[in-house]
Motif scaffolding. Structure first.
Motif, PDB file in Angstrom:
ATOM      1  N   LEU A 107       0.677  -1.173  -0.148  1.00  0.00           N
ATOM      2  CA  LEU A 107       0.088   0.083  -0.038  1.00  0.00           C
ATOM      3  C   LEU A 107       0.806   1.183   0.027  1.00  0.00           C
ATOM      4  O   LEU A 107       0.718   2.289  -0.934  1.00  0.00           O
ATOM      5  N   ALA A 108       1.914   1.110   0.961  1.00  0.00           N
ATOM      6  CA  ALA A 108       2.725   2.589   1.069  1.00  0.00           C
ATOM      7  C   ALA A 108       3.255   3.241  -0.167  1.00  0.00           C
ATOM      8  O   ALA A 108       3.022   4.335  -0.577  1.00  0.00           O
ATOM      9  N   PRO A 109       3.699   2.264  -1.096  1.00  0.00           N
ATOM     10  CA  PRO A 109       4.374   2.649  -2.240  1.00  0.00           C
ATOM     11  C   PRO A 109       3.346   3.473  -3.118  1.00  0.00           C
ATOM     12  O   PRO A 109       3.685   4.215  -4.328  1.00  0.00           O
ATOM     13  N   GLU A 133       7.378   4.123  10.570  1.00  0.00           N
ATOM     14  CA  GLU A 133       8.829   4.250   9.964  1.00  0.00           C
ATOM     15  C   GLU A 133       8.877   3.415   8.706  1.00  0.00           C
ATOM     16  O   GLU A 133       9.317   4.003   7.618  1.00  0.00           O
ATOM     17  N   ARG A 134       8.381   2.257   8.610  1.00  0.00           N
ATOM     18  CA  ARG A 134       8.546   1.443   7.522  1.00  0.00           C
ATOM     19  C   ARG A 134       7.626   2.027   6.373  1.00  0.00           C
ATOM     20  O   ARG A 134       8.137   2.045   5.009  1.00  0.00           O
ATOM     21  N   ALA A 135       6.409   2.695   6.568  1.00  0.00           N
ATOM     22  CA  ALA A 135       5.499   3.002   5.713  1.00  0.00           C
ATOM     23  C   ALA A 135       5.999   4.360   4.955  1.00  0.00           C
ATOM     24  O   ALA A 135       5.940   4.621   3.830  1.00  0.00           O
ATOM     25  N   ARG A 136       6.576   5.174   5.895  1.00  0.00           N
ATOM     26  CA  ARG A 136       7.020   6.733   5.537  1.00  0.00           C
ATOM     27  C   ARG A 136       8.118   6.416   4.469  1.00  0.00           C
ATOM     28  O   ARG A 136       8.577   7.139   3.763  1.00  0.00           O
ATOM     29  N   LYS A 137       8.941   5.501   4.713  1.00  0.00           N
ATOM     30  CA  LYS A 137      10.169   5.209   3.845  1.00  0.00           C
ATOM     31  C   LYS A 137       9.749   4.753   2.444  1.00  0.00           C
ATOM     32  O   LYS A 137      10.368   5.029   1.394  1.00  0.00           O
ATOM     33  N   GLY A 142       5.735  10.519   1.935  1.00  0.00           N
ATOM     34  CA  GLY A 142       6.804  10.600   3.137  1.00  0.00           C
ATOM     35  C   GLY A 142       5.989  10.916   4.439  1.00  0.00           C
ATOM     36  O   GLY A 142       5.123  10.453   4.708  1.00  0.00           O
ATOM     37  N   GLY A 143       6.218  12.333   4.974  1.00  0.00           N
ATOM     38  CA  GLY A 143       5.937  12.541   6.176  1.00  0.00           C
ATOM     39  C   GLY A 143       4.606  12.973   6.247  1.00  0.00           C
ATOM     40  O   GLY A 143       3.989  13.042   7.370  1.00  0.00           O
ATOM     41  N   ALA A 144       3.897  13.058   5.148  1.00  0.00           N
ATOM     42  CA  ALA A 144       2.252  13.291   5.141  1.00  0.00           C
ATOM     43  C   ALA A 144       1.596  12.084   5.296  1.00  0.00           C
ATOM     44  O   ALA A 144       0.389  12.249   5.132  1.00  0.00           O
ATOM     45  N   LEU A 145       2.123  11.136   5.379  1.00  0.00           N
ATOM     46  CA  LEU A 145       1.512   9.837   5.894  1.00  0.00           C
ATOM     47  C   LEU A 145       1.319   9.560   7.488  1.00  0.00           C
ATOM     48  O   LEU A 145       2.439   9.666   8.051  1.00  0.00           O
ATOM     49  N   GLU A 146       0.141   9.229   7.776  1.00  0.00           N
ATOM     50  CA  GLU A 146      -0.019   9.340   9.461  1.00  0.00           C
ATOM     51  C   GLU A 146      -0.417   8.046   9.733  1.00  0.00           C
ATOM     52  O   GLU A 146      -1.167   7.321   9.036  1.00  0.00           O
ATOM     53  N   ILE A 147      -0.057   7.592  10.847  1.00  0.00           N
ATOM     54  CA  ILE A 147      -0.222   6.226  11.339  1.00  0.00           C
ATOM     55  C   ILE A 147      -1.225   6.397  12.784  1.00  0.00           C
ATOM     56  O   ILE A 147      -0.703   7.185  13.644  1.00  0.00           O
ATOM     57  N   GLY A 172      -5.169   5.579  19.339  1.00  0.00           N
ATOM     58  CA  GLY A 172      -3.734   5.910  19.797  1.00  0.00           C
ATOM     59  C   GLY A 172      -3.009   6.644  18.564  1.00  0.00           C
ATOM     60  O   GLY A 172      -3.051   6.379  17.241  1.00  0.00           O
ATOM     61  N   LEU A 173      -2.278   7.793  18.906  1.00  0.00           N
ATOM     62  CA  LEU A 173      -1.644   8.855  17.945  1.00  0.00           C
ATOM     63  C   LEU A 173      -0.330   8.944  18.265  1.00  0.00           C
ATOM     64  O   LEU A 173       0.104   8.961  19.199  1.00  0.00           O
ATOM     65  N   ALA A 174       0.367   9.256  17.063  1.00  0.00           N
ATOM     66  CA  ALA A 174       1.934   9.602  17.265  1.00  0.00           C
ATOM     67  C   ALA A 174       1.826  11.147  17.526  1.00  0.00           C
ATOM     68  O   ALA A 174       1.181  11.803  17.100  1.00  0.00           O
ATOM     69  N   SER A 175       2.971  11.396  18.439  1.00  0.00           N
ATOM     70  CA  SER A 175       2.939  12.782  19.021  1.00  0.00           C
ATOM     71  C   SER A 175       3.728  13.582  17.711  1.00  0.00           C
ATOM     72  O   SER A 175       4.531  13.125  16.774  1.00  0.00           O
ATOM     73  N   GLY A 176       3.593  14.984  17.620  1.00  0.00           N
ATOM     74  CA  GLY A 176       4.287  15.723  16.706  1.00  0.00           C
ATOM     75  C   GLY A 176       3.897  15.940  15.347  1.00  0.00           C
ATOM     76  O   GLY A 176       4.162  16.306  14.460  1.00  0.00           O
ATOM     77  N   LEU A 177       2.648  15.360  15.049  1.00  0.00           N
ATOM     78  CA  LEU A 177       1.973  15.181  13.761  1.00  0.00           C
ATOM     79  C   LEU A 177       0.796  16.217  13.506  1.00  0.00           C
ATOM     80  O   LEU A 177       0.482  16.881  14.539  1.00  0.00           O
TER      81      LEU A 177
END
Length: 444
Positions: A107-109, A133-137, A142-147, A172-177
């Motif tokens: 999906l990520a690519p 980390e895996r998906a954003r790579k 890139g960083g516009a993908l949120e998990i 559950g959310l990641a910080s700083g997004l």
């Protein structure tokens, strides 16, 4: 809103249909064409009360569709739920994340625009960060993908109810997004939030642990009363009465305090083992050492039921005709994964018994796992000329059996209640010898 659900097994198909029922446009995605072809015409490939009609209704309305194309899914929505299986890794306690990683890697690519991936699967703590980390790579965006992680708390047999009227929502959310993930999920769940379902916004690790911890606690409660059951037998105590006494304590509660054959299925056993494995990886194995005993007690119940069957047959089941009522790991399900009922039936057959089995929903699945057992078309056929009847799944139709009528079918009026679901007095009044784990040994 529009969203996709990757994985159309028990969790994914239920979540997709329920999101459509809430009014959203939903696309379910799976790599299995045969599964998708069934779902496209409104056919659920497993048994779950209420799901078939709801899925058919939403397919007919056009709100719910299915596809095998990841490209089509990416063009359909930018909010993607991942609801694939995370079974126990073969030969280990740890969870197998192969299906989850496969979805992310495919999906990520394809993500060239901002998107949100939301995990529904039960995973070891730390998985979401690894996935992010895996998906954003891999993702062009890139960083516009949120998990985010929003674990399910479904009970098989009540999955539709638990999705549409849950007792809590966890995000559950990641910080700083940017906060886009929270905004989208609040919109998806808006109807539930308006109905005042409690919603807890937390970090990724806490969300992941919330499901694992809940299952571990339930498993502990079940194994606790079963351990006490083993004390009741030689002490001359009654575990059912004892559970009622404990259950009246508001700090304890009566749910999950029924002694019997123990738990099985595709969630509790593998989830507590995965939690133990992850605790070891984090250097905290001693913190969950008690779960090893929980697992041990649970598996021991199956051996004890076989021992009780031997006792009922005079010390050996060799040559005995035994009826086993129940194949699913619990009522209201056709799931036979790690089924205590099938485990006991298989062991009794290995010891020389002629075992005839019946289950209202799980017969086809049971045949695939234990093809050598005898399968009946109804309860009475299973019990024909039986030396003992074992009730191992708590289906209502087994509870409602007329013991006087059933007595005309069996060779010996002996019933083993593996789920403490029968009315003991009713069966004994009809001339049956009633046996169950956790009752005084002298009464057997």
């Amino acid at each position: 809103m529009r969203c996709t659900v990757f994985g159309t097994g028990y969790l994914g198909a239920t979540h997709a249909a329920c999101m459509a029922e809430l009014g959203h446009e939903v696309m379910g995605v799976d790599v299995d064409p045969s599964k998708i072809s069934k779902l496209e015409v409104g056919e659920v490939p497993f048994y779950e009360p209420g799901l078939q009609d709801m899925l058919q209704r939403n397919v007919d309305s056009g709100r719910l569709s299915f596809s095998t194309s990841y490209e089509e899914a990416v063009g359909f929505a930018d909010l993607h739920f991942i609801a694939v299986g995370t079974p126990q890794r073969r030969g280990e306690y740890a969870a197998d994340l192969t299906q989850l990683l496969s979805v992310v890697d495919r999906l990520a690519p394809l993500l060239t625009e901002p998107a949100v991936l939301v995990g529904k699967s039960t995973v070891p703590v730390g998985t979401a960060e690894m996935i992010a980390e895996r998906a954003r790579k891999l993702a062009p965006v890139g960083g516009a993908l949120e998990i985010a992680w929003s674990p399910e708390f479904l009970r098989e047999g009540f999955a539709v109810q638990d999705t549409l009227t849950p007792d809590r929502l966890v995000i559950g959310l990641a910080s700083g997004l940017s906060g886009r993930a929270e905004d989208l999920l609040r919109k998806v769940y808006q109807k539930l939030i308006d109905e005042e379902v409690p919603i807890i916004i937390t970090d990724l690790a806490t969300a992941e642990l919330s499901k694992s911890a809940a299952n571990a606690f339930l498993a502990t409660k079940i194994s606790f009363i079963n351990a006490i059951s083993e004390i009741c037998e030689p002490a001359g105590a009654n575990v059912s009465d004892l559970a009622n006494i404990l259950g009246l304590d508001p700090r304890i509660g009566r749910s999950f305090l029924t002694s019997g054959l123990g738990f099985g299925g595709g969630c509790l056993p593998k989830d507590i083992r995965a939690l133990m494995a992850r605790a070891g990886e984090l250097g905290a194995s001693e913190a969950l050492h008690s779960l090893r005993e929980v697992d041990s007690i649970n598996m021991r119940r199956r051996t004890k039921m076989v021992e009780l069957a031997r006792h009922a047959c005079g010390g050996s089941v060799l040559g005995a005709r035994l009826a086993v009522l129940g194949a699913a790991f619990k009522a209201r399900s056709d799931d036979v994964r790690d089924s205590p009922a099938l485990s006991v039936a298989g062991q009794l057959q290995l010891e020389g018994a002629a075992v005839s089995i019946f289950d209202p929903q799980a017969m086809d699945n049971a045949r695939r796992v234990f093809p050598t057992l005898n399968y009946a078309t109804n309860s009475f056929e299973a019990c024909e000329r039986a030396d003992a009847v074992l009730v191992l799944t708590e289906w209502s139709e087994f509870k409602d059996l007329d013991p006087s009528e059933l007595a005309t079918t069996v060779r010996s009026r002996v019933v083993l209640d593996g789920r403490q679901c029968l009315e003991q007095a009713r069966w004994e009044d009809a001339g049956w010898r009633y046996l169950a784990m956790g009752l005084p040994t002298i009464n057997r």
